[in-house]
Motif scaffolding. Structure first.
Motif, short mmCIF file in Angstrom:
data_model
loop_
_atom_site.label_atom_id
_atom_site.label_comp_id
_atom_site.label_asym_id
_atom_site.label_seq_id
_atom_site.Cartn_x
_atom_site.Cartn_y
_atom_site.Cartn_z
N THR A 107 18.46 -14.98 4.26
CA THR A 107 17.31 -13.98 4.61
C THR A 107 17.51 -13.76 6.07
OG1 THR A 107 15.27 -15.94 3.86
CG2 THR A 107 14.75 -14.80 5.62
N ALA A 108 17.51 -12.25 6.08
CA ALA A 108 17.75 -11.55 7.07
C ALA A 108 17.02 -11.93 8.35
CB ALA A 108 18.88 -10.81 7.05
N TRP A 121 15.84 -9.09 11.56
CA TRP A 121 16.86 -8.62 12.52
C TRP A 121 16.87 -8.37 13.35
CZ3 TRP A 121 20.59 -7.11 9.27
CH2 TRP A 121 20.35 -7.11 7.72
N LYS A 122 15.78 -9.13 14.36
CA LYS A 122 15.58 -9.23 15.76
C LYS A 122 15.82 -10.58 16.00
CE LYS A 122 12.12 -6.33 15.90
NZ LYS A 122 12.31 -4.89 17.08
N ALA A 123 17.13 -11.06 15.41
CA ALA A 123 18.28 -12.14 16.13
C ALA A 123 19.23 -11.72 16.49
CB ALA A 123 18.20 -13.27 14.91
N ASP A 124 20.67 -12.33 17.02
CA ASP A 124 21.94 -11.93 17.62
C ASP A 124 22.13 -12.17 15.98
OD1 ASP A 124 20.83 -10.64 19.22
OD2 ASP A 124 21.68 -12.71 20.93
N GLN A 125 22.11 -13.34 15.41
CA GLN A 125 22.62 -14.28 14.75
C GLN A 125 21.59 -14.15 12.87
OE1 GLN A 125 24.44 -17.53 15.98
NE2 GLN A 125 26.47 -16.64 15.40
N ALA A 126 21.96 -13.06 12.17
CA ALA A 126 20.98 -12.41 11.66
C ALA A 126 20.69 -13.42 10.36
CB ALA A 126 20.74 -11.08 11.22
N TRP A 127 21.61 -13.91 9.91
CA TRP A 127 21.55 -14.45 8.23
C TRP A 127 21.78 -15.72 8.40
CZ3 TRP A 127 20.39 -11.57 4.00
CH2 TRP A 127 20.72 -10.27 4.12
N THR A 128 21.12 -16.82 7.77
CA THR A 128 19.97 -17.54 6.99
C THR A 128 20.24 -18.19 5.34
OG1 THR A 128 19.37 -18.23 9.04
CG2 THR A 128 19.50 -19.60 7.14
N ALA A 129 21.20 -18.57 4.64
CA ALA A 129 21.33 -18.20 3.42
C ALA A 129 22.22 -19.39 2.99
CB ALA A 129 22.55 -17.04 3.04
#
Length: 266
Positions: A215-216, A218-226
């Protein structure tokens, strides 16, 4: 299978995707031919756009959150109901209602209902070598606590593609949600979900597999959680009702600072 930088609860990651491992009662709409009933049902449960009515309950544990390395929990109620709108087209309605208990920075916990995510897939009624579905995904701001939701209405596209050669199920689910209205003092929603999944059926309703919810935000500095989960599942009879029992566990392949380091689901 709600879920920004990972807050104590991420209401958008994976919520509109294929359910994570869980327990679901299944109602069989159409019988297959050949093989055991359990084996046929196992393959159908691995297909997000199959003609099964199912009522899964999914429990998730996200571990290693924040400085205290706390654990967040979810209980998702996620019914799936298919409708035949024409002789050639089905609509598969998928709803995810998350109940969450998440750790806060001060050591307390925040609990309640999160945002509901609802998808509707339009899919050919006749199966082929490649199975697919496409339709809208909706984000509904139903959270009972501001920390558990985005306070935004959202909408976007959702697509699933898979194939089931022999004992295998291999597929990918994608969705994108943009907020269109909601609280003006909250960040807009712009999230992408990429969810590859793989299952190998061993027979008699028993299967092993793997699933990732990448999941990305795109409003966060660190976009991805996987999170990557390795799963085992079994279709069994509970009285006269078939149920699909699943368990999965695995690491976080990508996670923002302060996010979970691993998880499990059942």
């Amino acid at each position: 299978m709600d879920h920004a930088r990972r807050r104590r609860y991420r209401p958008l990651a994976g919520a509109a995707g294929q359910p994570r491992p869980g327990l679901g009662a299944i109602r069989r709409r159409r019988s297959g031919r050949g093989g055991s009933q359990a084996a046929q049902l196992a393959k159908q449960t691995q297909n997000p756009v199959s003609s099964l009515i199912s009522v899964p309950f999914q429990a998730n544990w996200d571990m290693g959150i924040g400085d205290r390395k706390a654990t967040g929990t979810f209980l998702n109620f996620q019914p799936v109901v298919p409708f035949g709108i024409t002789h050639s087209t089905n609509v598969i309605l998928r709803v995810i209602m998350p109940l969450a208990s998440q750790p806060a920075a001060d050591g307390t916990r925040v609990g309640g209902l999160g945002d509901i995510v609802m998808s509707a897939f339009f899919s050919p009624a006749a199966g082929g070598k490649v199975i697919w579905g496409v339709g809208p995904v909706l984000l509904l701001p139903t959270a009972t606590n501001n920390a558990l939701g985005a306070e935004k209405f959202g909408i976007g596209p959702s697509v699933v593609v898979l194939t089931q050669p022999g004992p295998w199920t291999v597929g990918l689910l994608f969705n994108q949600i943009w907020s269109v209205s909601g609280a003006t003092d909250r960040k807009d929603v712009n999230t992408t979900l990429l969810q590859p999944f793989l299952n190998y059926n061993l027979g008699q309703g028993l299967a092993v597999g793997a699933i990732m919810e990448a999941t990305a935000n795109w409003k966060a500095d660190q976009a991805w959680t996987a999170p990557l989960l390795f799963t085992v599942s079994k279709v069994a009879m509970l009285g006269k009702r078939p149920v699909n029992l699943q368990f999965g566990a695995g690491p976080m392949v990508a996670s923002p600072d302060g996010g979970a380091t691993g998880g499990s689901a059942s």
